[in-house]
Write a protein that holds these residues in place. Structure first.
Motif, PDB file in Angstrom:
ATOM      1  N   THR A  36       0.832  -1.211   0.000  1.00 10.91           N
ATOM      2  CA  THR A  36       0.000   0.000   0.000  1.00 10.91           C
ATOM      3  C   THR A  36       0.862   1.254   0.000  1.00 10.91           C
ATOM      4  O   THR A  36       0.547   2.227  -0.685  1.00 10.91           O
ATOM      5  N   MET A  37       1.952   1.227   0.734  1.00  9.91           N
ATOM      6  CA  MET A  37       2.851   2.390   0.772  1.00  9.91           C
ATOM      7  C   MET A  37       3.511   2.592  -0.599  1.00  9.91           C
ATOM      8  O   MET A  37       3.632   3.712  -1.089  1.00  9.91           O
ATOM      9  N   MET A  38       3.923   1.478  -1.214  1.00  4.93           N
ATOM     10  CA  MET A  38       4.543   1.579  -2.540  1.00  4.93           C
ATOM     11  C   MET A  38       3.530   2.058  -3.578  1.00  4.93           C
ATOM     12  O   MET A  38       3.869   2.837  -4.469  1.00  4.93           O
ATOM     13  N   ARG A  39       2.269   1.610  -3.464  1.00  2.00           N
ATOM     14  CA  ARG A  39       1.241   2.046  -4.419  1.00  2.00           C
ATOM     15  C   ARG A  39       1.080   3.562  -4.397  1.00  2.00           C
ATOM     16  O   ARG A  39       1.019   4.201  -5.446  1.00  2.00           O
ATOM     17  N   PHE A  40       0.992   4.127  -3.190  1.00  2.00           N
ATOM     18  CA  PHE A  40       0.861   5.581  -3.082  1.00  2.00           C
ATOM     19  C   PHE A  40       2.066   6.286  -3.701  1.00  2.00           C
ATOM     20  O   PHE A  40       1.925   7.259  -4.436  1.00  2.00           O
ATOM     21  N   ALA A  41       3.252   5.786  -3.392  1.00  2.00           N
ATOM     22  CA  ALA A  41       4.477   6.428  -3.879  1.00  2.00           C
ATOM     23  C   ALA A  41       4.580   6.346  -5.406  1.00  2.00           C
ATOM     24  O   ALA A  41       4.879   7.352  -6.063  1.00  2.00           O
ATOM     25  N   PHE A  42       4.331   5.170  -5.977  1.00  2.00           N
ATOM     26  CA  PHE A  42       4.434   5.019  -7.430  1.00  2.00           C
ATOM     27  C   PHE A  42       3.349   5.838  -8.147  1.00  2.00           C
ATOM     28  O   PHE A  42       3.601   6.405  -9.203  1.00  2.00           O
ATOM     29  N   LYS A  43       2.164   5.897  -7.563  1.00  2.00           N
ATOM     30  CA  LYS A  43       1.094   6.699  -8.154  1.00  2.00           C
ATOM     31  C   LYS A  43       1.498   8.175  -8.162  1.00  2.00           C
ATOM     32  O   LYS A  43       1.358   8.856  -9.178  1.00  2.00           O
ATOM     33  N   ASP A  44       2.011   8.660  -7.042  1.00  2.00           N
ATOM     34  CA  ASP A  44       2.436  10.061  -6.941  1.00  2.00           C
ATOM     35  C   ASP A  44       3.575  10.394  -7.899  1.00  2.00           C
ATOM     36  O   ASP A  44       3.732  11.539  -8.306  1.00  2.00           O
TER      37      ASP A  44
END
Length: 174
Positions: A58-66
């Motif tokens: 979930t943390m990686m998803r937010f970062a990659f999306k941003d």
């Protein structure tokens, strides 16, 4: 509660910072590797200047999306670790590919090189590139060939001119 949210935001910011700085990244599923094997893999990464981290998906998803790499998020399923190559863009791919050959449990999922998402085939191609020093030597060797040929042509023309002048000189003396 808010301190928990703040710590999650810090993790996302940390990942985003690494994405920004990394020349290349490789995502792997490490299920099936034992502690000794993971330690061996971490050691190889560390020796090559590659940072290997396990983050929550979930943390990686937010970062990659941003970071505009939302397409990468489809690979974030199951337990994942990510290798960040800050100095050498080939190192994460080369190390994971070699390690996966010896340890079939390591599953290479995807990667990012210069902001472009690449699949398993792209990672394998990147891993097969010769080291940077060899590539530089090949380029310099390729440049040296035409220069040497040009110098030889010039030298041959000068020799022919000297022979012609010498022949004219000998003819005049005779």
């Amino acid at each position: 509660m808010s301190s928990r949210i703040e710590s999650k935001k810090q993790v996302v910011e940390e990942i985003k910072g690494k994405i920004d700085k990394a020349q290349a990244m490789v995502l792997v599923d490490y299920r099936g590797l034992n502690v000794e094997e993971v330690t061996e893999l971490r050691k190889k990464f560390t020796e090559a200047g590659v940072e290997y981290k396990v983050y929550k998906n979930t943390m990686m998803r937010f970062a990659f999306k941003d970071q505009g790499l939302e397409e990468f998020n489809k690979h974030l399923v199951g337990p994942n670790a990510i290798a960040f190559g800050f100095e050498d863009p080939v190192a994460p791919a080369k190390i994971t590919n070699e390690f996966a050959k010896e340890h079939e449990e390591l599953d290479i999922k995807a990667g990012v090189v210069d902001g472009k998402i690449i699949g398993l085939d792209g990672i394998k191609e990147l891993a097969e590139l010769p080291p940077k020093e060899v590539l530089i030597a090949q380029v310099l060797g390729g440049l040296n060939g035409p220069i040497s040929g040009f110098a030889n042509v010039l030298q041959a023309n000068i020799k022919n001119l000297v022979y012609a002048l010498n022949a004219v000189k000998e003819k005049q003396e005779a």
